[in-house]
Write a protein that holds these residues in place. Structure first.
Motif, PDB file in Angstrom:
ATOM      1  N   ASP A 151      19.740 -14.703  45.148  1.00  0.00           N
ATOM      2  CA  ASP A 151      19.477 -15.785  46.103  1.00  0.00           C
ATOM      3  C   ASP A 151      18.468 -15.312  47.130  1.00  0.00           C
ATOM      4  O   ASP A 151      18.743 -14.395  47.916  1.00  0.00           O
ATOM      5  N   LEU A 152      17.283 -15.937  47.121  1.00  0.00           N
ATOM      6  CA  LEU A 152      16.219 -15.584  48.068  1.00  0.00           C
ATOM      7  C   LEU A 152      16.101 -16.684  49.113  1.00  0.00           C
ATOM      8  O   LEU A 152      15.848 -17.849  48.781  1.00  0.00           O
ATOM      9  N   TYR A 153      16.288 -16.336  50.379  1.00  0.00           N
ATOM     10  CA  TYR A 153      16.175 -17.299  51.469  1.00  0.00           C
ATOM     11  C   TYR A 153      14.826 -17.112  52.164  1.00  0.00           C
ATOM     12  O   TYR A 153      14.461 -15.998  52.550  1.00  0.00           O
ATOM     13  N   VAL A 154      14.094 -18.221  52.297  1.00  0.00           N
ATOM     14  CA  VAL A 154      12.772 -18.183  52.927  1.00  0.00           C
ATOM     15  C   VAL A 154      12.712 -19.222  54.041  1.00  0.00           C
ATOM     16  O   VAL A 154      13.420 -20.240  54.006  1.00  0.00           O
ATOM     17  N   SER A 155      11.877 -18.952  55.005  1.00  0.00           N
ATOM     18  CA  SER A 155      11.773 -19.837  56.176  1.00  0.00           C
ATOM     19  C   SER A 155      10.859 -21.016  55.879  1.00  0.00           C
ATOM     20  O   SER A 155      10.081 -21.008  54.910  1.00  0.00           O
ATOM     21  N   LEU A 156      10.906 -22.054  56.729  1.00  0.00           N
ATOM     22  CA  LEU A 156      10.030 -23.211  56.591  1.00  0.00           C
ATOM     23  C   LEU A 156       8.554 -22.817  56.650  1.00  0.00           C
ATOM     24  O   LEU A 156       7.768 -23.264  55.809  1.00  0.00           O
ATOM     25  N   PRO A 157       8.137 -21.994  57.614  1.00  0.00           N
ATOM     26  CA  PRO A 157       6.723 -21.584  57.623  1.00  0.00           C
ATOM     27  C   PRO A 157       6.308 -20.877  56.340  1.00  0.00           C
ATOM     28  O   PRO A 157       5.199 -21.073  55.841  1.00  0.00           O
ATOM     29  N   ASP A 158       7.199 -20.061  55.773  1.00  0.00           N
ATOM     30  CA  ASP A 158       6.858 -19.330  54.555  1.00  0.00           C
ATOM     31  C   ASP A 158       6.652 -20.254  53.362  1.00  0.00           C
ATOM     32  O   ASP A 158       5.732 -20.061  52.566  1.00  0.00           O
ATOM     33  N   ILE A 204       7.439 -10.259  44.900  1.00  0.00           N
ATOM     34  CA  ILE A 204       7.077 -11.488  44.195  1.00  0.00           C
ATOM     35  C   ILE A 204       6.323 -12.419  45.145  1.00  0.00           C
ATOM     36  O   ILE A 204       6.493 -12.370  46.362  1.00  0.00           O
ATOM     37  N   LYS A 205       5.483 -13.271  44.547  1.00  0.00           N
ATOM     38  CA  LYS A 205       4.672 -14.200  45.330  1.00  0.00           C
ATOM     39  C   LYS A 205       5.365 -15.549  45.419  1.00  0.00           C
ATOM     40  O   LYS A 205       5.854 -16.082  44.420  1.00  0.00           O
ATOM     41  N   ILE A 206       5.441 -16.089  46.624  1.00  0.00           N
ATOM     42  CA  ILE A 206       5.979 -17.423  46.856  1.00  0.00           C
ATOM     43  C   ILE A 206       4.811 -18.353  47.130  1.00  0.00           C
ATOM     44  O   ILE A 206       4.107 -18.208  48.133  1.00  0.00           O
ATOM     45  N   GLU A 207       4.557 -19.271  46.202  1.00  0.00           N
ATOM     46  CA  GLU A 207       3.429 -20.183  46.352  1.00  0.00           C
ATOM     47  C   GLU A 207       3.659 -21.147  47.518  1.00  0.00           C
ATOM     48  O   GLU A 207       4.785 -21.550  47.796  1.00  0.00           O
ATOM     49  N   ALA A 208       2.562 -21.529  48.200  1.00  0.00           N
ATOM     50  CA  ALA A 208       2.645 -22.525  49.271  1.00  0.00           C
ATOM     51  C   ALA A 208       3.160 -23.843  48.691  1.00  0.00           C
ATOM     52  O   ALA A 208       2.756 -24.259  47.595  1.00  0.00           O
ATOM     53  N   GLY A 209       4.090 -24.462  49.378  1.00  0.00           N
ATOM     54  CA  GLY A 209       4.626 -25.740  48.940  1.00  0.00           C
ATOM     55  C   GLY A 209       5.771 -25.635  47.952  1.00  0.00           C
ATOM     56  O   GLY A 209       6.186 -26.645  47.377  1.00  0.00           O
ATOM     57  N   VAL A 236       5.839 -23.414  53.525  1.00  0.00           N
ATOM     58  CA  VAL A 236       4.684 -24.282  53.793  1.00  0.00           C
ATOM     59  C   VAL A 236       3.378 -23.533  53.571  1.00  0.00           C
ATOM     60  O   VAL A 236       2.433 -24.040  52.954  1.00  0.00           O
ATOM     61  N   LEU A 237       3.312 -22.294  54.043  1.00  0.00           N
ATOM     62  CA  LEU A 237       2.072 -21.524  53.994  1.00  0.00           C
ATOM     63  C   LEU A 237       1.965 -20.604  52.779  1.00  0.00           C
ATOM     64  O   LEU A 237       0.869 -20.168  52.424  1.00  0.00           O
ATOM     65  N   GLY A 238       3.118 -20.277  52.165  1.00  0.00           N
ATOM     66  CA  GLY A 238       3.114 -19.308  51.070  1.00  0.00           C
ATOM     67  C   GLY A 238       3.264 -17.898  51.615  1.00  0.00           C
ATOM     68  O   GLY A 238       2.857 -17.598  52.747  1.00  0.00           O
ATOM     69  N   THR A 239       3.857 -17.023  50.836  1.00  0.00           N
ATOM     70  CA  THR A 239       4.083 -15.648  51.297  1.00  0.00           C
ATOM     71  C   THR A 239       4.426 -14.766  50.092  1.00  0.00           C
ATOM     72  O   THR A 239       4.397 -15.222  48.946  1.00  0.00           O
TER      73      THR A 239
END
Length: 370
Positions: free
Chosen positions: A266-273, A291-296, A275-278
């Motif tokens: 389970d990976l938890y990411v913030s709203l900015p992350d 790993i890459k988290i695509e924007a959107g 939206v912008l990708g990280t």
């Protein structure tokens, strides 16, 4: 000299059924039996070699491990394999007497010869981390087992003449009936104590602590039981040692959940992350990866890392690591943050617009198992 392939020894292929394996072993055992090949050391070696191959291939668990790892699966106390080199023919027939109809063959294993007692089995539990299960591990465990006490010697039981059994004849309404029962003097061991060591028990044994090396293959599951041959309690006299039965206990991982050979994270990411990708660093059983988290990216998205799961104990590849993306929604906001989101409430970019590619949760679960 390298050990021969067990399938080659019995003259069968890997797809052979259990009945075919049994039939092939019986054929080889009869061919190389000492009664048919007196004083032939080569035939004796082939007889033992066939018994070793049958001991592995007739056991589904051992066969699966052999198919995956070969002879290496049973080296250094891995349980089974190579165990017949120091055993005589009585031992082999006592273990596989059913192959010959329960009565042995020739002068061996059927009760016509001297009986050899077998020591009792020991059971232990070994706790393993998920990383140890994924990669395989060798554990050194201290075991308290019964061994022959120094100074103790044995002699053939005079009551049963070493057979371990006594015959009783009784007159019944059907006539004279003959029955066999364990010898009440030697307890069925066929031997009695000739000289007892100072610290020996009634059987001439004592408890000693021993460090046993246990090689555990990758992919074992919680509750699985492995066997280390000959590492249980010793038997009195010239008997056969029992086995050490090792029950596997899986330690719960802090971040990974196991489902068969697959793992879940389970990976938890913030709203900015989102939206912008990280990019994020996550744990796997072989170390950390980024790993890459695509924007959107949408909450509930499942990222599959192929081959980052658990190896199959049966040798059919390796599972995957499934990363579940969860968007973390803040529970409290300050005044400035609240004003920002009030402005964004009616912004068209923030209005949900699911596309056909944005699958529902149930569709994602379906895809995951398809």
């Amino acid at each position: 000299m390298a050990k021969r392939d067990y399938y080659e020894i019995l003259g069968i292929n890997k797809g052979a059924s259990s009945s075919e394996i049994k039939k092939a072993y019986r054929k080889k055992a009869i061919q190389y039996h000492p009664d048919k090949n007196p004083d032939d050391k080569t035939a004796e070696a082939k007889f033992k070699e066939a018994a070793e191959a049958y001991e592995i291939l007739s056991d589904d668990n051992k066969k699966a491990r052999y198919d995956q790892y070969g002879h290496q699966a049973f080296e250094n106390g891995g349980g089974g394999g190579g165990g017949f080199g120091g055993m005589n023919m009585d031992d082999i027939f006592s273990q596989f007497g059913d192959v010959f109809g329960g009565g042995g063959f020739g002068g061996f294993g059927g009760g016509g010869g001297q009986r050899r007692a077998k020591g009792s089995n020991l059971r232990i539990r070994v706790k393993l981390t998920l990383e140890e299960i994924a990669n395989g591990v060798e554990k050194k465990i201290k075991v308290r087992r019964k061994v022959q006490a120094p100074g103790t010697t044995y002699k053939t039981c005079s009551t049963c003449n070493g057979s371990g059994q006594v015959t009783r004849i009784a007159n019944t309404i059907l006539g004279r009936m003959q029955t066999a029962a364990p010898c009440n003097v030697c307890g069925g061991a066929g031997q009695s104590i000739d000289k007892k060591g100072s610290d020996a028990d009634a059987q001439g044994l004592k408890v000693a602590e021993e460090t046993v090396s246990i090689k555990i293959p990758a992919g074992v599951v919680d509750g699985m039981q492995l066997k280390v041959s000959g590492k249980g309690n010793e038997a009195p006299g010239n008997g056969v040692s029992g086995d050490l039965l090792v029950a596997i206990e899986e330690i719960e991982h802090e971040k990974l959940q196991r489902e068969g050979d697959n793992l879940h994270y389970d990976l938890y990411v913030s709203l900015p992350d989102v939206v912008l990708g990280t990019s994020k660093e996550i744990d796997t059983v072989t170390g950390k990866v980024r790993i890459k988290i695509e924007a959107g990216v949408q909450s509930g998205k499942i990222l599959r890392l192929r081959g980052k799961g658990i190896p199959s104990i049966n040798g059919y590849g390796r599972g995957d690591l499934l990363v579940h993306v969860n968007v973390w929604t803040p529970k409290t906001l300050n005044k400035q943050q609240r004003e920002f989101f009030e402005k964004m409430r009616d912004d068209d970019h923030f209005n949900p617009k699911p596309e056909r590619s944005d699958k529902s949760f149930f569709e994602k679960v379906k895809d995951m198992f398809s």
